[in-house]
Design a protein around this motif. Structure first.
Motif, PDB file in Angstrom:
ATOM      1  N   VAL A  54       8.789 -11.723   2.005  1.00  0.00           N
ATOM      2  CA  VAL A  54       8.357 -12.306   1.544  1.00  0.00           C
ATOM      3  C   VAL A  54       6.825 -12.411   2.071  1.00  0.00           C
ATOM      4  N   MET A  55       5.600 -11.396   1.196  1.00  0.00           N
ATOM      5  CA  MET A  55       4.684 -10.835   1.553  1.00  0.00           C
ATOM      6  C   MET A  55       3.610 -11.453   0.369  1.00  0.00           C
ATOM      7  N   ALA A  56       3.141 -12.318   0.380  1.00  0.00           N
ATOM      8  CA  ALA A  56       1.902 -12.948  -0.594  1.00  0.00           C
ATOM      9  C   ALA A  56       0.876 -13.876   0.029  1.00  0.00           C
ATOM     10  N   GLY A  57       0.026 -13.479  -1.314  1.00  0.00           N
ATOM     11  CA  GLY A  57      -1.854 -13.747  -0.898  1.00  0.00           C
ATOM     12  C   GLY A  57      -3.020 -13.105  -1.575  1.00  0.00           C
ATOM     13  N   ASP A  58      -3.882 -12.914  -1.357  1.00  0.00           N
ATOM     14  CA  ASP A  58      -5.088 -12.444  -1.810  1.00  0.00           C
ATOM     15  C   ASP A  58      -5.038 -11.352  -0.390  1.00  0.00           C
ATOM     16  N   PHE A  59      -4.735  -9.848  -1.257  1.00  0.00           N
ATOM     17  CA  PHE A  59      -4.961  -9.151  -0.498  1.00  0.00           C
ATOM     18  C   PHE A  59      -6.672  -8.786  -0.529  1.00  0.00           C
ATOM     19  N   ASN A  60      -6.912  -8.040  -1.743  1.00  0.00           N
ATOM     20  CA  ASN A  60      -8.306  -7.992  -1.193  1.00  0.00           C
ATOM     21  C   ASN A  60      -8.361  -6.326  -2.266  1.00  0.00           C
ATOM     22  N   ALA A  61      -6.819  -6.094  -2.266  1.00  0.00           N
ATOM     23  CA  ALA A  61      -6.847  -4.968  -2.641  1.00  0.00           C
ATOM     24  C   ALA A  61      -5.910  -4.095  -3.727  1.00  0.00           C
ATOM     25  N   SER A  62      -5.910  -3.289  -4.763  1.00  0.00           N
ATOM     26  CA  SER A  62      -5.086  -2.842  -5.479  1.00  0.00           C
ATOM     27  C   SER A  62      -3.774  -1.858  -5.052  1.00  0.00           C
ATOM     28  N   GLN A  63      -3.038  -1.683  -6.093  1.00  0.00           N
ATOM     29  CA  GLN A  63      -2.309  -0.296  -6.039  1.00  0.00           C
ATOM     30  C   GLN A  63      -2.991   0.475  -5.770  1.00  0.00           C
ATOM     31  N   ASP A  64      -4.331   0.609  -6.289  1.00  0.00           N
ATOM     32  CA  ASP A  64      -4.889   1.986  -6.435  1.00  0.00           C
ATOM     33  C   ASP A  64      -6.138   2.446  -4.777  1.00  0.00           C
ATOM     34  N   HIS A  65      -5.886   1.389  -3.677  1.00  0.00           N
ATOM     35  CA  HIS A  65      -6.944   1.149  -2.342  1.00  0.00           C
ATOM     36  C   HIS A  65      -5.439   2.156  -1.744  1.00  0.00           C
ATOM     37  N   ALA A  66      -5.811   3.519  -1.066  1.00  0.00           N
ATOM     38  CA  ALA A  66      -4.605   3.149   0.260  1.00  0.00           C
ATOM     39  C   ALA A  66      -4.588   2.988   0.952  1.00  0.00           C
ATOM     40  N   ALA A  67      -5.466   1.744   1.495  1.00  0.00           N
ATOM     41  CA  ALA A  67      -4.913   1.203   2.423  1.00  0.00           C
ATOM     42  C   ALA A  67      -3.753  -0.007   2.422  1.00  0.00           C
ATOM     43  N   PHE A  68      -3.825  -0.492   1.039  1.00  0.00           N
ATOM     44  CA  PHE A  68      -2.793  -1.069   0.536  1.00  0.00           C
ATOM     45  C   PHE A  68      -1.263  -0.625   0.609  1.00  0.00           C
TER      46      PHE A  68
ATOM     47  N   ALA B  18      -9.297  -6.710 -12.205  1.00  0.00           N
ATOM     48  CA  ALA B  18      -8.415  -5.977 -10.429  1.00  0.00           C
ATOM     49  C   ALA B  18      -7.167  -7.139 -10.503  1.00  0.00           C
ATOM     50  N   GLN B  19      -5.707  -6.377 -10.336  1.00  0.00           N
ATOM     51  CA  GLN B  19      -4.997  -6.858  -9.664  1.00  0.00           C
ATOM     52  C   GLN B  19      -5.030  -7.093  -7.888  1.00  0.00           C
ATOM     53  N   ILE B  20      -5.905  -8.090  -7.768  1.00  0.00           N
ATOM     54  CA  ILE B  20      -5.688  -7.820  -6.194  1.00  0.00           C
ATOM     55  C   ILE B  20      -4.631  -8.820  -5.321  1.00  0.00           C
ATOM     56  N   ASP B  21      -4.228  -9.883  -6.495  1.00  0.00           N
ATOM     57  CA  ASP B  21      -3.400 -10.599  -5.653  1.00  0.00           C
ATOM     58  C   ASP B  21      -1.586 -10.838  -6.321  1.00  0.00           C
ATOM     59  N   HIS B  22      -0.801 -11.168  -4.784  1.00  0.00           N
ATOM     60  CA  HIS B  22       0.520  -9.478  -5.130  1.00  0.00           C
ATOM     61  C   HIS B  22       1.229 -10.874  -4.499  1.00  0.00           C
ATOM     62  N   VAL B  23       2.204 -10.291  -4.590  1.00  0.00           N
ATOM     63  CA  VAL B  23       3.707 -10.927  -4.108  1.00  0.00           C
ATOM     64  C   VAL B  23       4.679  -9.830  -3.389  1.00  0.00           C
ATOM     65  N   LEU B  24       4.655  -9.598  -3.028  1.00  0.00           N
ATOM     66  CA  LEU B  24       5.045  -8.408  -1.989  1.00  0.00           C
ATOM     67  C   LEU B  24       6.686  -8.800  -1.362  1.00  0.00           C
ATOM     68  N   VAL B  25       7.614  -8.405  -1.765  1.00  0.00           N
ATOM     69  CA  VAL B  25       9.558  -8.225  -1.438  1.00  0.00           C
ATOM     70  C   VAL B  25       9.579  -7.111  -0.254  1.00  0.00           C
TER      71      VAL B  25
END
Length: 333
Positions: free
Chosen positions: A248-262, A295-302
């Motif tokens: 589980v990786m969660a937080g403020d990624f300062n990036a959305s799904q439209d960023h290549a780095a994310f 923009a959605q830049i806060d995520h919970v990734l699983v």
């Protein structure tokens, strides 16, 4: 008198030069709008974040439908057919890329453990009081808190020392402090190095080891895009480091799904829990204009062995981010 001369002398109030001027104006303004959007869309097609201001605009990719539609309308009014085709192509590409990115299939194994995760950026600790209230109401099992400076960490300890007896923190001032609170036992683990604190841990979730990693890379500020990319790249390396462990990786990624780095992080196999729960385009920042604009830049990734339900974005006072609350379930491999 020839036809042109007659038109010049008999058409009241709307001479051909004025019509030509309006057409040139429509073509010029429409072309500028479509050109600007095309640069951003072109970088999205090329799977790159480009240079300033492209990364900043990519965060708001769906909203580029507005200038694109305006450019298309101006091209239609000016009867600029090249511009009409151009605008339709750009609209089609935007519609394509607005679709959610990444896999969304459900795990095949039987469920073994369900728990609730909350992530919140409290903006230099200012939103701590509101976060305390939200945690008491929602009762998450694991809490990721970004920009939690010394006073914030002390307040969370006072409020939840017995409720969340396990924690892993980077103690620092300003935006650099962060903490993970957990009802589950935590084993210390190396966090991801970054300008702002990104602690990590391994949680014992009812007998199952789950990697926890807080994410808070630098934002894509002009002149610091290289740092932003490097820190997102380190999160990507962490995600790819052990493809078999539940994560589980969660937080403020300062990036959305439209960023290549994310998207590089999602390409390791992690999936966006908000998308799995049907909230993939819900804005989380800036809170003052969300959900109308943002923009959605806060995520919970699983990792792929999790399913997710009931994602909610919570409005908290005194912070520029909305908190994200999501229920996730670990499944057998």
């Amino acid at each position: 008198m020839d036809t042109a001369a007659a038109e010049w002398t008999t058409t009241p109030g709307d001479t051909p030069p004025r019509r030509r001027g309006r057409r040139r104006f429509g073509i010029g303004c429409g072309g500028l709008l479509l050109a600007g959007v095309s640069v951003v869309v072109g970088c999205r097609v090329a799977d790159t974040d480009g240079i300033t201001p492209v990364p900043q605009l990519l965060a708001f990719l769906p909203w580029l439908l507005v200038p694109t539609s305006a450019g298309l309308l101006l091209a239609l009014l000016a009867r600029w057919w090249t511009g009409v085709v151009w605008g339709l192509v750009v609209l089609g590409l935007l519609a394509w890329f607005i679709e959610p990115y990444g896999k969304s299939d459900d795990p095949g194994g039987a469920p073994v453990a369900s728990f609730r995760v909350l992530t919140s950026n409290v903006e230099f600790g200012r939103g701590t009081g509101a976060l305390v209230g939200a945690v008491r109401r929602e009762k998450p099992d694991v809490v990721f808190v970004e920009e939690c400076e010394y006073a914030c960490q002390a307040a969370l300890k006072d409020a939840f020392d017995t409720v969340y007896p396990y924690r892993q923190a980077v103690e620092a001032g300003g935006s650099e402090g962060s903490v993970i609170l957990s009802r589950f036992p935590l084993e210390a683990a190396d966090g991801v190095p970054g300008t702002m604190g990104m602690p990590g841990a391994v949680a014992d979730v009812r007998g199952h080891a789950v990697r926890l990693q807080l994410a808070h890379p630098m934002p894509p500020l002009p002149g610091q895009l290289g740092l932003w990319r490097r820190e997102l790249g380190r999160l990507r390396d962490f995600a790819a480091g052990d493809g078999t462990a539940p994560t589980v990786m969660a937080g403020d990624f300062n990036a959305s799904q439209d960023h290549a780095a994310f998207r590089r992080i999602l390409d390791t196999g992690l999936r966006d829990a908000a998308r799995l729960a049907g909230s993939d385009r819900t804005p989380s920042w800036p809170a003052r204009t969300a959900p109308t604009l943002g923009a959605q830049i806060d995520h919970v990734l699983v990792s792929a062995d999790f399913s997710a339900t009931h994602a909610r974005f919570l409005d908290l006072a005194d912070t520029d981010h909305r908190a994200l609350l999501v229920d996730i379930t670990l499944h057998q491999p």
